[in-house]
Design a protein around this motif. Structure first.
Motif, short mmCIF file in Angstrom:
data_model
loop_
_atom_site.label_atom_id
_atom_site.label_comp_id
_atom_site.label_asym_id
_atom_site.label_seq_id
_atom_site.Cartn_x
_atom_site.Cartn_y
_atom_site.Cartn_z
N LYS A 336 0.84 -1.20 0.00
CA LYS A 336 0.00 0.00 0.00
C LYS A 336 0.86 1.24 0.00
CE LYS A 336 -3.94 -2.12 2.23
NZ LYS A 336 -4.35 -2.63 3.50
N GLY A 337 0.54 2.18 -0.88
CA GLY A 337 1.25 3.45 -0.94
C GLY A 337 0.25 4.58 -0.87
N GLU A 338 0.68 5.73 -1.39
CA GLU A 338 -0.18 6.91 -1.31
C GLU A 338 -1.37 6.77 -2.26
OE1 GLU A 338 0.78 11.43 -1.86
OE2 GLU A 338 2.51 10.33 -1.10
N GLY A 339 -2.49 6.32 -1.73
CA GLY A 339 -3.70 6.19 -2.56
C GLY A 339 -3.67 5.02 -3.53
N VAL A 340 -2.71 4.12 -3.36
CA VAL A 340 -2.64 2.96 -4.26
C VAL A 340 -2.43 1.67 -3.46
CG1 VAL A 340 -1.78 4.16 -6.32
CG2 VAL A 340 -0.15 3.28 -4.65
N GLU A 341 -2.90 0.59 -4.05
CA GLU A 341 -2.69 -0.73 -3.44
C GLU A 341 -2.42 -1.72 -4.57
OE1 GLU A 341 -5.92 -2.17 -1.00
OE2 GLU A 341 -4.85 -4.06 -0.59
N VAL A 342 -1.31 -2.43 -4.45
CA VAL A 342 -0.92 -3.38 -5.49
C VAL A 342 -0.79 -4.77 -4.87
CG1 VAL A 342 0.80 -3.92 -7.24
CG2 VAL A 342 0.34 -1.53 -6.69
N VAL A 343 -1.43 -5.74 -5.50
CA VAL A 343 -1.42 -7.11 -4.97
C VAL A 343 -0.35 -7.91 -5.71
CG1 VAL A 343 -2.76 -9.23 -4.67
CG2 VAL A 343 -3.87 -6.99 -4.39
N PRO A 344 0.61 -8.47 -4.98
CA PRO A 344 1.66 -9.24 -5.64
C PRO A 344 1.22 -10.67 -6.00
CG PRO A 344 2.10 -9.14 -3.28
CD PRO A 344 0.82 -8.37 -3.52
N PHE A 345 1.95 -11.25 -6.91
CA PHE A 345 1.77 -12.66 -7.28
C PHE A 345 1.99 -13.53 -6.04
CE2 PHE A 345 3.90 -16.37 -9.65
CZ PHE A 345 2.70 -16.91 -10.06
N ARG A 346 1.23 -14.58 -5.90
CA ARG A 346 1.33 -15.54 -4.80
C ARG A 346 1.23 -14.85 -3.43
NH1 ARG A 346 3.12 -20.82 -6.17
NH2 ARG A 346 4.12 -21.03 -8.20
N ALA A 347 0.34 -13.86 -3.34
CA ALA A 347 0.17 -13.10 -2.08
C ALA A 347 -0.05 -14.05 -0.91
CB ALA A 347 -1.01 -12.15 -2.21
N GLY A 348 0.66 -13.78 0.17
CA GLY A 348 0.47 -14.56 1.40
C GLY A 348 1.27 -15.86 1.46
N GLU A 349 1.87 -16.29 0.34
CA GLU A 349 2.59 -17.57 0.35
C GLU A 349 4.02 -17.41 0.88
OE1 GLU A 349 2.62 -19.80 -3.33
OE2 GLU A 349 0.53 -19.30 -3.72
N GLU A 350 4.54 -18.50 1.39
CA GLU A 350 5.95 -18.51 1.80
C GLU A 350 6.82 -18.50 0.55
OE1 GLU A 350 7.27 -21.26 5.15
OE2 GLU A 350 8.38 -22.06 3.42
N THR A 351 7.96 -17.80 0.63
CA THR A 351 8.87 -17.78 -0.51
C THR A 351 10.32 -17.73 -0.03
OG1 THR A 351 9.31 -16.76 -2.67
CG2 THR A 351 8.78 -15.26 -0.86
N TRP A 352 11.24 -17.50 -0.98
CA TRP A 352 12.67 -17.48 -0.64
C TRP A 352 13.06 -16.11 -0.11
CZ3 TRP A 352 16.31 -21.56 -2.13
CH2 TRP A 352 15.66 -22.71 -2.60
N GLY A 353 13.89 -16.09 0.92
CA GLY A 353 14.42 -14.83 1.44
C GLY A 353 15.66 -14.42 0.67
N VAL A 354 15.94 -13.12 0.69
CA VAL A 354 17.11 -12.58 -0.02
C VAL A 354 17.96 -11.78 0.95
CG1 VAL A 354 17.90 -11.02 -1.85
CG2 VAL A 354 15.78 -12.34 -2.17
N GLU A 355 19.25 -12.08 0.96
CA GLU A 355 20.20 -11.24 1.74
C GLU A 355 21.27 -10.74 0.79
OE1 GLU A 355 21.97 -13.39 5.37
OE2 GLU A 355 20.74 -14.83 4.26
N TRP A 356 21.71 -9.51 0.99
CA TRP A 356 22.86 -8.98 0.24
C TRP A 356 24.11 -9.30 1.03
CZ3 TRP A 356 22.99 -6.73 -4.59
CH2 TRP A 356 21.75 -6.53 -5.18
N LEU A 357 25.13 -9.84 0.38
CA LEU A 357 26.34 -10.23 1.11
C LEU A 357 27.40 -9.15 1.02
CD1 LEU A 357 26.44 -13.97 -0.01
CD2 LEU A 357 25.42 -13.00 2.04
#
Ligand code: NCD
Ligand code: ZN
Length: 357
Positions: A336-357
């Motif tokens: 959710k942003g300023e007056g907008v809402e965007v629903v991502p693919f596979r909302a609510g599902e578990e997925t892979w985490g990302v870390e920057w090394l």
């Protein structure tokens, strides 16, 4: 478990993204999710409304506004193929570091109303692109037409002769068939020379026609097709050798454009978890028997996520590394942003985490 629990890879490049107008509410919402997905380089599509990006000055201004949202991303900018793009504009674009020119067949997708009806009037422009080494990015569909028997299901297949015609006429032109979705397209691109490649999205490695017919958040152009088509895309990823690389076509739309009174807007939003979606799709494909587990090597992931796209565009290879960890994140229900809402693919599902090394 078919894939490992964790991968350390070079930072990814996503060679097809929609970030929308900047400054703007959707751009502010989605641009910061590029790096949180493990991506440091993106090819930015020019189909803005009410005015697409048709001049070098506009592209550079757009780039500057995006840099203000995240200055650590390398934004590869593009122009929208339109009558105001002349051979002189192409030469200027080359000097300014513009990476490509996107052709939208008129009527084929979101904001394609200013797009191409025929490539004939662009002969000199295409020649200049061929000479200068400016990439032609193709939305590979013809518009639907009941008179011609074209629907979303065969719109890409019907475009392939156009691609082949362009290659015959401009043999040195660098071409990307964007977001290919069909076995026919994979076959056609594979048969063409090394200056012709294709991007593949994360969601087309998962979805079928039945999925988007039941869910507006799965609807995009070109739309997902049959199990055979999806299998061809998955096999293209694991045998790519540089021919196929990641271009998510992440296409955020406000929820009211997806679920309002009018036609649903085409586009699946995948930016925040782009790489996790691909890994999940590959695992599901192994479980179905579409690809062998031994085919998903680290070299395959490195090439598809990071190296092949950069090599095609002549961008230096990544210097930073990321670690992807199974189960390390959960997809947001919505952003959710300023007056907008965007629903991502596979909302609510578990997925892979990302870390920057
Ligand atoms: C894209 C968009 O929303 O801008 N939509 C889509 O379904 N892919 C346009 C495009 O790339 O076709
Ligand atoms: Zn797109």
């Amino acid at each position: 478990m078919a894939l490992k629990d964790s991968y350390t890879l070079p930072a990814a490049a996503d060679m097809h993204v929609h970030l929308r107008n900047a400054p703007g509410a959707i751009a502010s919402l989605v641009t910061p999710t590029i790096r949180s997905a493990g991506v440091d380089t993106v090819f930015v599509m020019p189909n803005l409304a009410p005015r697409p990006v048709v001049s070098v000055a506009e592209a550079l201004e757009y780039k500057k506004a995006l840099q203000q949202l995240d200055g650590q991303v390398n934004y590869l900018m593009s122009l929208y193929l339109h009558e105001s793009v002349t051979p002189d504009v192409i030469r200027e674009a080359k000097k300014a570091g513009i990476a490509g020119v996107k052709a939208y067949p008129r009527g084929a997708t979101t904001n394609s109303q200013w797009g191409v009806v025929s490539f004939e009037p662009f002969h000199e422009v295409l020649q200049a692109m061929e000479e200068e080494g400016v990439v032609l990015n193709l939305h590979g569909e013809v518009p639907s037409s009941s008179a011609d028997g074209v629907t979303v299901m065969n719109a890409e297949e019907r475009f392939l002769p156009v691609l082949q015609g362009l290659v015959a006429k401009y043999p040195r032109l660098k071409i990307v068939l964007e977001h290919c979705t069909s076995a026919d397209a994979v076959k056609a691109v594979t048969a063409l020379g090394e200056n012709v490649v294709a991007t593949i999205t994360a969601h087309h490695l998962s979805l079928l026609v039945d999925d988007w017919s039941a869910n507006v958040h799965h609807y995009c152009k070109p739309s997902a097709k049959s199990p055979e088509d999806r299998r061809a895309l998955l096999n293209a990823v694991v045998t790519s050798n540089g021919k196929f690389f990641l271009g998510t076509d992440s296409a955020p739309h406000d929820i009211t454009s997806k679920k309002g009174k009018g036609n649903t807007a085409a586009g699946v939003f995948t930016q925040p978890h782009a790489l996790g979606y691909v890994l999940t799709a590959l695992e599901e494909a192994i479980a179905r028997g579409d690809i062998a587990d031994s085919s998903v090597t680290e070299d395959v992931l490195k090439g598809f996520f990071s190296e092949y796209g950069r090599q095609f565009y002549g961008v230096p290879l990544a210097t930073k590394q990321i670690r992807l960890t199974r189960g390390g994140a959960r997809v947001e229900e919505s952003l959710k942003g300023e007056g907008v809402e965007v629903v991502p693919f596979r909302a609510g599902e578990e997925t892979w985490g990302v870390e920057w090394l």
